[in-house]
Design an enzyme around this catalytic site. Sequence first.
Site, short mmCIF file in Angstrom:
data_model
loop_
_atom_site.label_atom_id
_atom_site.label_comp_id
_atom_site.label_asym_id
_atom_site.label_seq_id
_atom_site.Cartn_x
_atom_site.Cartn_y
_atom_site.Cartn_z
N LYS A 84 -86.63 81.73 15.59
CA LYS A 84 -86.53 81.77 17.07
C LYS A 84 -86.06 83.13 17.54
CE LYS A 84 -81.80 81.57 17.61
NZ LYS A 84 -80.99 82.73 17.96
N ASP B 242 -77.90 75.56 16.61
CA ASP B 242 -79.31 75.90 16.87
C ASP B 242 -80.27 74.87 16.29
OD1 ASP B 242 -78.99 78.26 18.29
OD2 ASP B 242 -78.93 79.51 16.48
O1 C5P Z 1 -72.76 75.75 15.15
P1 C5P Z 1 -72.83 76.88 14.18
O2 C5P Z 1 -72.24 76.52 12.84
O3 C5P Z 1 -74.21 77.43 14.06
O4 C5P Z 1 -71.93 78.07 14.77
C1 C5P Z 1 -71.44 79.12 14.00
C2 C5P Z 1 -70.20 79.73 14.68
O5 C5P Z 1 -70.59 80.37 15.90
C3 C5P Z 1 -69.16 78.72 15.09
O6 C5P Z 1 -68.25 78.48 14.05
C4 C5P Z 1 -68.49 79.40 16.28
O7 C5P Z 1 -67.57 80.36 15.85
C5 C5P Z 1 -69.63 80.16 16.92
N1 C5P Z 1 -70.28 79.43 18.03
C6 C5P Z 1 -69.61 79.28 19.24
N2 C5P Z 1 -70.23 78.63 20.28
C7 C5P Z 1 -71.50 78.15 20.14
C8 C5P Z 1 -72.19 78.31 18.92
C9 C5P Z 1 -71.56 78.95 17.89
O8 C5P Z 1 -68.48 79.72 19.39
N3 C5P Z 1 -72.08 77.54 21.18
#
Ligand code: C5P
Length: 308
Positions: free
Chosen positions: A11, A143
């Site tokens: 993406k 995502d």
């Molecule tokens: O959800 P995911 O594991 O992909 O996110 C990785 C990191 O990115 C999270 O641990 C957080 O620190 C940050 N994040 C965030 N807010 C979001 C998505 C991700 O703070 N909406």
Amino acid sequence: MQFVTEQAPGKLNLALDVLSKRPDGYHEMRMLMQTVSLCDTVSLRLVPTGPWQLTCCDEAGRPGRLPQGPENLAYRAAELFCRAIGHFPEGLSIEITKRIPMQAGMAGGSADAAAVLRGLNRLYDGKLSQDKLLDLAAQLGSDVPYCVLGGTMLAEGRGEILTPWPRLPSCGFVLCKPAFSCPTGALFAALDEAARGAAARSGLAAADGAAAPGVRRPDFAALRGALDGGDLAALGRGLCNVFGPVLAQRHPEVLALQEALLETGALGAQLTGTGSVVFGLYPTFDAARAAAAQLRGNGANIFVAAPV
Ligand code: C5P
């Protein structure tokens, strides 16, 4: 059916805004997402005897740097799916052919995990509803729900609140992947820090979690108008990512790549996600291919892609 293959498109964030920091530590986002033809391939096979196996290699069959077992998000997606249907097959083989660059802001890992959810649901005759698949996807990462659906979508919340937007007209993208990258969590922390610093200098209270005052933020109404009118030039002008200036502060090469893309005729150039891919939007796929030929040799890995 014992075997399925799913494409797992990467993406791009055509626009990305960070609105606030939430009590759970995540950030409230608003993003315009687009899947592209640069994709991984995920093959799933039910085998009569165990164990479960995940292999990951590049197109030439060389093993990649990705975890090959349960630490891989795609493997966790399979476990979560099987727990949800209450059945764990004796043997399962997950083969991933990687083409999406890693640490790129293209959600490659999330795309593979989403493809596992979709593929297993096909293998098990659609046992889970789309809503249930999206619910599992949200447990895997911010995502992943978007990657289950793909297309042109507005993503809000952590990224799991999805609204379809008008499709892009036919066009092309050039993707530049420089050697450096920055962990997602660190870039969110840097954005928070920049906002706090700017607020302290201006004497105003920090807008908790949002981009610092003065940082250009996406105009979603203008972007929607551009898509409604099929106006690629307006879409190009509207490309915007609040992480751009934060990453550019650490790696000024981001700005040089944006400049280089614009010089080859891009209608706009921007960072995707937390990087480090910088992409350009071109009026046609052929224009993107011609631009890519000019850009090769500038130190970044160059890819050409179309929206899917
Ligand atoms: O959800 P995911 O594991 O992909 O996110 C990785 C990191 O990115 C999270 O641990 C957080 O620190 C940050 N994040 C965030 N807010 C979001 C998505 C991700 O703070 N909406």
